[in-house]
Design a protein around this motif. Structure first.
Motif, PDB file in Angstrom:
ATOM      1  N   ARG A 198      74.706  11.973  77.704  1.00 27.43           N
ATOM      2  CA  ARG A 198      75.908  12.500  78.349  1.00 27.43           C
ATOM      3  C   ARG A 198      75.973  14.022  78.234  1.00 27.43           C
ATOM      4  O   ARG A 198      76.323  14.710  79.187  1.00 27.43           O
ATOM      5  CB  ARG A 198      77.170  11.886  77.740  1.00 27.43           C
ATOM      6  N   ARG A 199      75.644  14.539  77.056  1.00 24.37           N
ATOM      7  CA  ARG A 199      75.661  15.979  76.831  1.00 24.37           C
ATOM      8  C   ARG A 199      74.621  16.670  77.718  1.00 24.37           C
ATOM      9  O   ARG A 199      74.900  17.701  78.334  1.00 24.37           O
ATOM     10  CB  ARG A 199      75.406  16.275  75.353  1.00 24.37           C
ATOM     11  N   GLU A 200      73.418  16.090  77.804  1.00 22.55           N
ATOM     12  CA  GLU A 200      72.369  16.671  78.648  1.00 22.55           C
ATOM     13  C   GLU A 200      72.765  16.636  80.117  1.00 22.55           C
ATOM     14  O   GLU A 200      72.521  17.584  80.859  1.00 22.55           O
ATOM     15  CB  GLU A 200      71.048  15.942  78.424  1.00 22.55           C
ATOM     16  N   GLN A 201      73.403  15.532  80.543  1.00 21.21           N
ATOM     17  CA  GLN A 201      73.849  15.429  81.932  1.00 21.21           C
ATOM     18  C   GLN A 201      74.933  16.467  82.210  1.00 21.21           C
ATOM     19  O   GLN A 201      74.913  17.139  83.240  1.00 21.21           O
ATOM     20  CB  GLN A 201      74.377  14.031  82.234  1.00 21.21           C
ATOM     21  N   SER A 202      75.861  16.622  81.283  1.00 18.69           N
ATOM     22  CA  SER A 202      76.918  17.611  81.440  1.00 18.69           C
ATOM     23  C   SER A 202      76.329  19.020  81.500  1.00 18.69           C
ATOM     24  O   SER A 202      76.746  19.837  82.334  1.00 18.69           O
ATOM     25  CB  SER A 202      77.907  17.502  80.279  1.00 18.69           C
ATOM     26  N   ASP A 203      75.365  19.309  80.637  1.00 22.43           N
ATOM     27  CA  ASP A 203      74.710  20.617  80.646  1.00 22.43           C
ATOM     28  C   ASP A 203      73.979  20.856  81.968  1.00 22.43           C
ATOM     29  O   ASP A 203      74.035  21.951  82.531  1.00 22.43           O
ATOM     30  CB  ASP A 203      73.719  20.747  79.481  1.00 22.43           C
ATOM     31  N   ALA A 204      73.306  19.827  82.472  1.00 20.62           N
ATOM     32  CA  ALA A 204      72.584  19.951  83.744  1.00 20.62           C
ATOM     33  C   ALA A 204      73.564  20.191  84.895  1.00 20.62           C
ATOM     34  O   ALA A 204      73.302  21.022  85.779  1.00 20.62           O
ATOM     35  CB  ALA A 204      71.747  18.704  84.015  1.00 20.62           C
ATOM     36  N   GLU A 205      74.694  19.494  84.884  1.00 18.82           N
ATOM     37  CA  GLU A 205      75.708  19.697  85.924  1.00 18.82           C
ATOM     38  C   GLU A 205      76.281  21.107  85.845  1.00 18.82           C
ATOM     39  O   GLU A 205      76.492  21.752  86.873  1.00 18.82           O
ATOM     40  CB  GLU A 205      76.812  18.656  85.796  1.00 18.82           C
ATOM     41  N   HIS A 206      76.511  21.582  84.627  1.00 14.45           N
ATOM     42  CA  HIS A 206      77.033  22.935  84.455  1.00 14.45           C
ATOM     43  C   HIS A 206      76.033  23.968  84.966  1.00 14.45           C
ATOM     44  O   HIS A 206      76.412  24.916  85.672  1.00 14.45           O
ATOM     45  CB  HIS A 206      77.352  23.184  82.967  1.00 14.45           C
TER      46      HIS A 206
END
Length: 191
Positions: free
Chosen positions: A38-46
Motif C-alpha cells: 500500500r505504501r509503495e502504491q501510494s508513493d508511486a501514485e504521488h
C-alpha cells in the motif's frame, strides 16, 4: 492438582510455540507485506501526480513564454516604425496587426492567469498577474499614440522603451515561474 512433569511441560510449551509461530508469523508477515505494498502504491501514485504537475508546469511555462514574446514583437513594431525606422506602410501594417493581436494576447493571458493560479505559488502568480496588468498600461499608451496625430518621434521612442521594458520584465517573470516550478538548478553557495 497434579504437577506436570517439567519435560512434558517443555514439550507442551514447544508445541504451542510451534503452532503459534506457524500461525502468527505468516499472518504478521502478510500484514507487513500488505502495508508495504500500500505504501509503495501510494508513493508511486504521488510520484505520478508530481510528474504530471511538473509536465503541466513545463508546458505552461513554454506557452506563456511564447505568448509574451510573440506579443512583444507585435507591440514593439508599432513604435519601431514611427521612431527607429519610420515607414508609413509598415507602420499601418504593424498597427493593424497589433490591433487584432492585442485582443488575442489579453484573452490568452487571462486564461494563463487562471491556469497559473493552480500551478504556481502565490508569489509567482502575483508576479505574472502584475506583469499582465502593466501590459494594460502599455496597451493604453500604444492606442493613445496611434490616435494622437501630434505624437512626436520622441513620444514613439519613449513608447518603444516602455514596450522593451515589458519584454525585460517578461524575462524576469518567466525566471520567477521557472524557479517556482523547480526548473532552474539551484545556484551553489560560494563560501
Amino acid at each position: 492438582m497434579a504437577e506436570l512433569n517439567p519435560f512434558l511441560a517443555n514439550i507442551i510449551l514447544l508445541v504451542i510455540t510451534a503452532i503459534l509461530t506457524g500461525l502468527l508469523v505468516p499472518f504478521i508477515n502478510a500484514r507487513m507485506s500488505e502495508q508495504r505494498a500500500r505504501r509503495e502504491q501510494s508513493d508511486a501514485e504521488h510520484r505520478a501526480r508530481q510528474t504530471s504537475v511538473l509536465k503541466s508546469q513545463e508546458e505552461f511555462l513554454l506557452h506563456v513564454e511564447k505568448t509574451l514574446f510573440d506579443f512583444h514583437i507585435c507591440a514593439a513594431a508599432v513604435p519601431w516604425y514611427r521612431s527607429t525606422q519610420p515607414d508609413d506602410r509598415k507602420f499601418a501594417a504593424a498597427r493593424d496587426a497589433y490591433d487584432s493581436a492585442s485582443w488575442k494576447f489579453m484573452a490568452e493571458m487571462h486564461a494563463a492567469l487562471s491556469k497559473a493560479r493552480r500551478l504556481s505559488s502565490p508569489s509567482a502568480y502575483q508576479a505574472l498577474e502584475s506583469h499582465h496588468h502593466r501590459w494594460y498600461a502599455v496597451d493604453g499608451a500604444i492606442v493613445k499614440l496611434i490616435n494622437q496625430e501630434s505624437a512626436t518621434v520622441e513620444d514613439w521612442f519613449e513608447l518603444l522603451h516602455s514596450v522593451n521594458g515589458q519584454a525585460m520584465d517578461a524575462g524576469h517573470v518567466l525566471s520567477v515561474l521557472a524557479t517556482d516550478y523547480g526548473l532552474v538548478p539551484q545556484r551553489q553557495q560560494h563560501a
